[in-house]
Design an enzyme around this catalytic site. Structure first.
Site, short mmCIF file in Angstrom:
data_model
loop_
_atom_site.label_atom_id
_atom_site.label_comp_id
_atom_site.label_asym_id
_atom_site.label_seq_id
_atom_site.Cartn_x
_atom_site.Cartn_y
_atom_site.Cartn_z
N LYS A 1 0.89 -1.04 -0.11
CA LYS A 1 -0.01 0.15 -0.04
C LYS A 1 0.71 1.23 -0.03
O LYS A 1 1.64 1.56 1.08
CB LYS A 1 -0.91 -0.13 1.34
N GLY B 1 -11.23 7.79 5.71
CA GLY B 1 -12.18 8.56 5.69
C GLY B 1 -13.65 8.08 5.82
O GLY B 1 -14.57 8.77 6.12
#
Lengths: 270, 65
Positions: A106, A194
């Protein structure tokens, strides 16, 4: 696992995953709670990281964490969290590949410490370098169409735009851009960062995003195991709605019960 | 000679290698190493000589998001 999962796997770099949820391993109250949440979520991958051995941090780490990861039997997705330069990203990725024994990475390249917004100017070069080293790069990016296109151009087979800044739980703050991105790029879109509640995850899946990466929303819940299950269900529901072709929104009311034959209608001769 | 391991000063004899440093530091597997911000493959620990003021990072798996 439902039939939907088996018939509709998430495919990243040619590898099929039965789940569309990627789960972070940080910020849980205890290793036991992390383990329970992972078992409830049944994620495609678990994000992990690297930190100094003697740094004295309070995160779950070291041998005990390593042993737990082995028991969970979920593929690792190491991150480059906290990296601010291409050199830091590259070296961290190389160390992660050796420690975790995986080519998945990632890619996080932070451009602003306050918002943790990715450095989109350096991201493409960093992705390019890692891809050339044989990594399977999942880049944490913004929902900017051109940045995502450039990442795809250098070989990224998925993009991971944020919904909102990491840890905010605000849900998608720019739905227009995210939906536009879905229309304009063909590779899998994994919404990373988020997401706060299951309805956020369901929403982005309904828009046609291909997966969701979560951490804080599960780890910091009062009952992480419950939220792990709820997010898993929400992602499955959103995906099914997308594949099923949800109805188009309308501005005006339209009776769902047939109007023809309504008793007493027009009895007054009107 | 003095090097830095994970931000702290660390004394090593002249000619010490990365392998020597790991042993004296007490690094516990699993870990990975970077020397002056460059990755050092585990097969190169014994052949990688250190010099004064080198900066060694020893990292281990931790939880991450």
């Amino acid at each position: 696992m439902s039939n939907l999962h088996a018939a509709d796997p998430l495919v990243l770099y040619g590898t099929s995953f039965p789940s569309r949820l990627l789960l972070g391993t940080a910020r849980y109250p205890s290793p036991k709670v992390l383990e329970s949440a992972v078992r409830a979520a049944e994620p495609a991958m678990l994000t992990v990281s690297l930190r100094r051995q003697a740094a004295g941090h309070n995160e779950i780490g070291g041998q005990a964490f390593w042993d737990l990861l082995g028991e969970l039997k979920v593929p690792f997705l190491p991150n480059t969290a906290g990296c601010h330069s291409m050199d830091e990203v590259y070296t961290t990725a190389m160390m992660a590949r050796e420690v975790f024994g995986t080519e998945w990475i990632k890619l996080e390249l932070i451009g602003d410490d306050y918002t943790l917004q990715p450095d989109t100017l350096g991201l493409v070069s960093a992705a390019d370098k890692l891809l050339r080293e044989g990594f399977k790069v999942l880049p944490y990016c913004t929902e900017d169409l051109v940045v995502c296109r450039r990442l795809i151009d250098v070989g990224c087979e998925a993009v991971m735009p944020w919904a909102a800044p990491i840890g905010t739980g605000k849900g998608p703050t720019n739905p227009y851009a995210l939906r536009l991105l879905r229309e304009r790029v063909q590779v899998p879109i994994l919404v990373d960062a988020g997401i706060g509640v299951p309805s956020h995850a369901c929403q982005v899946m309904e828009w046609g995003c291909d997966g969701v990466l979560l951490n804080t929303a599960v780890a910091q819940a009062r009952d992480p195991m419950a939220l792990a299950g709820a997010f898993s269900a929400a992602i499955t529901a959103g995906r099914a709605a997308y594949l099923g072709g949800a109805m188009a929104e309308r501005e005006s009311a339209e009776a769902s019960t047939p109007v023809v034959g309504t008793p007493f209608w027009h009895l007054d001769g009107g | 000679m003095q090097i830095t391991i994970n931000q702290a000063p660390f004394e090593l004899p002249e000619g010490a290698t990365v392998e020597d440093a790991l042993s004296r530091f007490g690094a516990k597997p699993p870990f990975a190493v970077a020397l002056n911000l460059e990755f050092v493959h585990r097969q190169r620990y014994s052949e990688t000589a250190l010099k004064a003021k080198d900066i060694l990072e020893i990292v281990q798996p931790v939880a991450g998001g």
